[in-house]
Design an enzyme around this catalytic site. Structure first.
Site, mmCIF file in Angstrom:
data_model
loop_
_atom_site.group_PDB
_atom_site.id
_atom_site.type_symbol
_atom_site.label_atom_id
_atom_site.label_comp_id
_atom_site.label_asym_id
_atom_site.label_seq_id
_atom_site.Cartn_x
_atom_site.Cartn_y
_atom_site.Cartn_z
ATOM 1 N N ILE A 461 0.190 -1.515 -0.254
ATOM 2 C CA ILE A 461 0.174 -0.209 -0.074
ATOM 3 C C ILE A 461 0.800 1.154 0.181
ATOM 4 O O ILE A 461 0.224 2.018 0.613
ATOM 5 C CB ILE A 461 -1.125 0.301 1.641
ATOM 6 N N THR A 463 3.527 1.193 1.581
ATOM 7 C CA THR A 463 4.800 0.916 2.854
ATOM 8 C C THR A 463 6.223 0.471 2.419
ATOM 9 O O THR A 463 6.823 0.450 3.441
ATOM 10 C CB THR A 463 4.187 0.004 3.284
ATOM 11 N N ARG A 622 14.637 -5.264 14.967
ATOM 12 C CA ARG A 622 15.178 -5.025 14.232
ATOM 13 C C ARG A 622 14.688 -4.541 13.090
ATOM 14 O O ARG A 622 13.524 -4.888 12.636
ATOM 15 C CB ARG A 622 15.791 -6.501 13.393
ATOM 16 N N ILE A 623 14.828 -2.883 12.176
ATOM 17 C CA ILE A 623 14.520 -2.219 10.879
ATOM 18 C C ILE A 623 15.213 -3.153 10.137
ATOM 19 O O ILE A 623 16.042 -2.865 9.250
ATOM 20 C CB ILE A 623 15.281 -1.118 11.498
ATOM 21 N N ASN A 625 14.499 -2.462 6.516
ATOM 22 C CA ASN A 625 14.726 -1.359 5.385
ATOM 23 C C ASN A 625 14.821 -0.015 5.854
ATOM 24 O O ASN A 625 14.296 0.348 5.970
ATOM 25 C CB ASN A 625 14.509 -1.118 4.260
ATOM 26 N N LYS A 627 15.269 2.453 4.882
ATOM 27 C CA LYS A 627 15.649 3.790 4.113
ATOM 28 C C LYS A 627 13.763 3.826 4.222
ATOM 29 O O LYS A 627 12.909 5.178 4.038
ATOM 30 C CB LYS A 627 15.901 3.588 2.523
ATOM 31 N N GLN A 632 8.276 5.471 6.852
ATOM 32 C CA GLN A 632 6.965 5.508 7.174
ATOM 33 C C GLN A 632 7.105 6.214 7.878
ATOM 34 O O GLN A 632 6.058 6.990 8.479
ATOM 35 C CB GLN A 632 6.371 3.790 8.307
ATOM 36 N N LYS A 695 9.753 -6.839 13.613
ATOM 37 C CA LYS A 695 7.992 -5.917 14.554
ATOM 38 C C LYS A 695 6.976 -5.402 13.859
ATOM 39 O O LYS A 695 6.295 -5.468 13.948
ATOM 40 C CB LYS A 695 8.495 -4.947 15.316
ATOM 41 N N GLU A 699 2.637 1.557 11.765
ATOM 42 C CA GLU A 699 1.387 2.562 12.370
ATOM 43 C C GLU A 699 1.978 3.687 13.744
ATOM 44 O O GLU A 699 1.092 4.717 13.593
ATOM 45 C CB GLU A 699 0.030 1.559 13.146
HETATM 46 MO MO1 MOS Z 1 -3.336 0.789 8.829
HETATM 47 S S1 MOS Z 1 -4.673 0.899 9.793
HETATM 48 O O1 MOS Z 1 -4.298 -0.402 7.999
HETATM 49 O O2 MOS Z 1 -2.373 1.633 8.552
#
Ligand code: MOS
Length: 733
Positions: A461, A463, A622-623, A625, A627, A632, A695, A699
């Protein structure tokens, strides 16, 4: 194994997006494509008494006007309309019957040769209503609020402790309705194949959710419909449930046996997804040393008459801070509006905003530094479940964030800091979100030239799913990332849930690992059969894929190239699909955390607020990526600025109608509102959560931001504004 994971890899779909090669739902061409335009109800509640489409039908180029009276069959049972993320209740069905449940409800679809004709003809549809009494005002109807969630477990006696607390703060915070405004309009192109099958390009966060839903609603077999959504121009929760235009486009295609596109206008999008207005009442009682003795949080939220939409507003207060006494409740008020929907960090964006403003107010009452207060009631266990976390580096977030921001130079007195005509305010807040993970299946097709196609029905989407799937696949298969092609968001691909809740990074990454292990198993079998193979007798666990070869992990000079293994085995390709499921771990709580610091400058005479600096320190394992991850968080911070200062859907309750259904009057942050944003990822090794220790980041970026800004406004002005958004009239009032 780690050439790409953890690095700032650029988006693999970046070129397609910036060159316009990426096609979105409303852009797919089709022979003889027709265009639908939606006619909306102009009352909030009642029934359609008469609907006259004759004038619209006479317009040259109009093929049909579909209404509840002449539409093709739609399912009658609620179950067919209940998608994988539907709340309790009876879902809305567009063009089903003559009932009007909310203002802006679609009541007819004009289908024409071109969009302009459909739009014009829609103005000629005449509607008479029988209007019924209605209510749309949450604050006016709050007396009717009813407890909907299962009551949370109270701890101790919160009411009595709060009443007797040495230092007490109790207040209500009001978060208005906020509407989704992703860049891409809600859109569907339903392509009618000559054999009667449909290919549906839809703006959605879950192609398989929409596929199952459409098969149920239109009584079709799975093979009759294919749903795809290769690129999504932002969704943030608005595309978790099927949007009504996908039903209308499909209905149009079935009625006319032609391809039909329905794209909503920006104004029409206000008839759909929004964050529900909530009244959040928070009570905090502390001992004089600043340790918490009582926490109470009651949320009252709006929902429609037909569904009980409720999100976790109060659970954050329940788990975050150490307190022996606590009580929580979530109440709903049913109104004549459409059902709310998820919006980035649903529940947390609102609930934590109230909690963290309240914590700031308590720190003022205690004359304690806001970080100090949070450290006094810091909890290494989830307070509601009494479980340790898989990892929790929130302390580190406070420390690193404060350091980067320069918090130690803050004068705690309100109105004490200035820059010319502007008052300067510094505020902070905690953020928290869940670290969820879901079953996802991935298919890998490896060819002997060392290329792999990785596919999964999951959406991207915006992300970065394409990119992280490519990164993990490249590392797991030991190939350069250029040799990986990723296919996503087609209902015929291996199983995936909707992309939401910040669960897709962890879920898809581990599904890639699981499928790659199957590929490695097969390569080991083939390589082991070669005469004199350096891998003869090797255990699977002692092998890795690296540099285009399968090698012993203990001695990677003992290797067989992928090409050799496949040539000797007489195969051109290896195809493996695997559904990854995570083991259940009931012994840990799983969360991401953040510490957000904000600087505002407030024009003393005009009340204009600028958010001049934000530092967000994130603990999210742990991230994958750094960038796309940073992007995000930045996006979340910008949205948090909007939530604090700009966003508010305004309704005229005399008509039950939204007054600012457009982005001229519904304000969102623009470039001029966005200044310095510093994102810090703190180290958070996590040996429990999953193999990669990741993780998810969707959001957490917004959570805490509105409160940090509100707290900064208080610090700048001495004025506590508890009704969002914080507009200049409230500052000057
Ligand atoms: Mo999540 S509520 O699909 O940003």
């Amino acid at each position: 194994m780690n050439a790409y994971i953890g690095t700032p890899t650029s988006r693999v779909d970046g070129r397609a997006k910036v060159t316009g090669a990426a096609k979105y739902a409303g852009e797919f061409p089709a022979d003889g494509l027709l265009h639908g335009f939606v006619v909306e109800a102009t009352i909030p509640c009642g029934r359609i008494a008469r609907l006259d489409t004759s004038a619209a039908l006479q317009v040259k180029g109009v093929l049909d006007v579909l209404t509840h009276a002449n539409r093709p069959p739609l399912a009658d049972k609620d179950e067919a309309w209940r998608d994988e993320v539907a709340p309790e209740g009876s879902p809305f069905r567009p063009l089903y019957d003559d009932t009007v449940k909310f203002n802006g409800q679609p009541i007819a679809l004009v289908v024409a040769e071109d969009w302009e004709t459909a739009k014009f003809a829609a103005t000629l549809v005449r509607v008479e209503y029988e209007q019924r009494g209605f209510a749309t005002d949450l604050e006016g109807e709050r007396g009717k609020a009813a407890e909907m969630d299962k009551p949370h477990k109270p701890r101790g006696d919160a009411a009595a402790t709060l009443a007797q607390a040495r230092v007490r703060h109790e207040a209500e915070y009001v978060i208005p309705t906020e509407h989704h405004n992703p860049m891409e309009l809600y859109a569907t192109t339903a392509i009618w194949d000559s054999n009667g099958k449909l290919t549906i390009y839809d703006k959605t966060q879950g192609v398989q959710n929409v596929h199952k839903f459409l098969c149920g609603v239109f009584d079709k077999k799975p093979d009759d419909i294919r749903v795809a959504s290769p690129y999504v121009g932002g969704a943030f929760g608005s595309g978790l449930r099927p949007q009504y235009q996908v039903v209308l486009a499909t209905l149009g295609a079935l009625a006319l046996k032609r391809s039909v596109r329905v794209v909503l206008t920006r104004q029409q999008m206000y008839g759909l997804g929004y964050r529900p207005m909530t009244i959040e009442r928070v009570g905090l009682g502390a001992k004089s040393d600043g340790t918490l003795d009582a926490v109470t949080h009651e949320a009252i939220a709006v929902t429609s008459r037909y569904e009980d939409f409720a999100r976790n507003d109060t659970g954050w207060a329940e788990q975050l801070y150490s307190s022996p006494n606590s009580r929580f409740s979530h109440k709903l008020v049913h109104l004549d509006v459409s059902t709310p929907c998820d919006m980035r960090a649903p529940g947390a964006a609102s609930g934590v905003c109230a909690l963290e403003c309240a914590m700031d107010e308590l720190s003022v009452a205690l004359k304690l530094d806001p970080i100090e207060l949070r450290l006094k009631c810091y909890s290494d266990r989830d307070q509601s479940e009494n479980l340790p976390y898989t990892s929790k580096q929130l302390r580190e977030c406070y420390a690193r964030g404060a350091d980067a921001f320069g918090w130690s130079r803050r004068n705690p007195a309100p109105r004490s800091m200035r820059d010319g005509k502007e008052l300067v305010g510094w505020g902070m807040a905690t953020g928290v979100w869940e670290a969820l993970q879901m079953p996802v299946a991935v298919r890998i097709v490896l060819t002997s030239n060392g290329h792999a196609e990785v596919s999964c029905a999951a959406s991207d989407i915006g992300t970065g799913t394409y990119t992280i799937v490519a990164q993990v696949a490249a590392d797991a298969l030991g190939l350069p990332i250029e040799n990986i092609s990723v296919r996503l968001a087609d209902s015929t691909l291996p199983q995936a849930p909707v992309e939401g809740g910040s669960w897709m990074a962890a879920s898809s990454a581990h599904a890639v690992l699981a499928a790659a292990e199957e590929v490695r198993k097969e390569l080991l079998r083939l390589a082991g059969k070669i005469h004199g193979s350096p891998l003869a007798g090797a255990e699977l666990a002692d092998t890795v894929l690296t540099d285009g070869s399968i090698a012993r992990a203990s001695d990677n000079r003992r290797a067989v190239s992928i090409a050799d293994a496949m040539r000797h085995g007489g195969v051109e390709r290896i195809e493996k699909e695997k559904l990854n499921q995570f083991g259940e771990d009931k012994k840990h709580a799983r969360n991401t955390h953040s510490a957000v610091f904000a600087e505002v400058k407030v024009d003393e005479l005009l009340g204009v607020i600028r958010v001049t600096r934000v530092v967000s320190a994130i603990a999210a394992g742990r991230i994958l990526n750094t960038k796309t991850g940073r992007s995000q968080i930045m996006g979340g911070v910008v949205w948090g600025i909007g939530m604090a200062l700009h966003e508010e859907t305004v309704m005229d309750h005399r008509f039950g109608r939204i007054m600012n259904a457009n982005i001229a009057e519904y304000h969102i942050p623009v470039n001029a509102d966005v200044h310095d944003i510093d994102v810090i990822f703190v180290d958070e090794p996590d040996a429990h959560i999953n193999a990669l220790g990741i993780k998810g980041l969707g959001e957490i970026g917004i959570v805490g931001v509105p409160a940090a800004i509100a707290n900064a406004v208080y610090h700048a002005t001495g004025k506590r504004i508890r009704r969002f958004p914080i507009t200049l009239d409230k500052v000057l009032d």
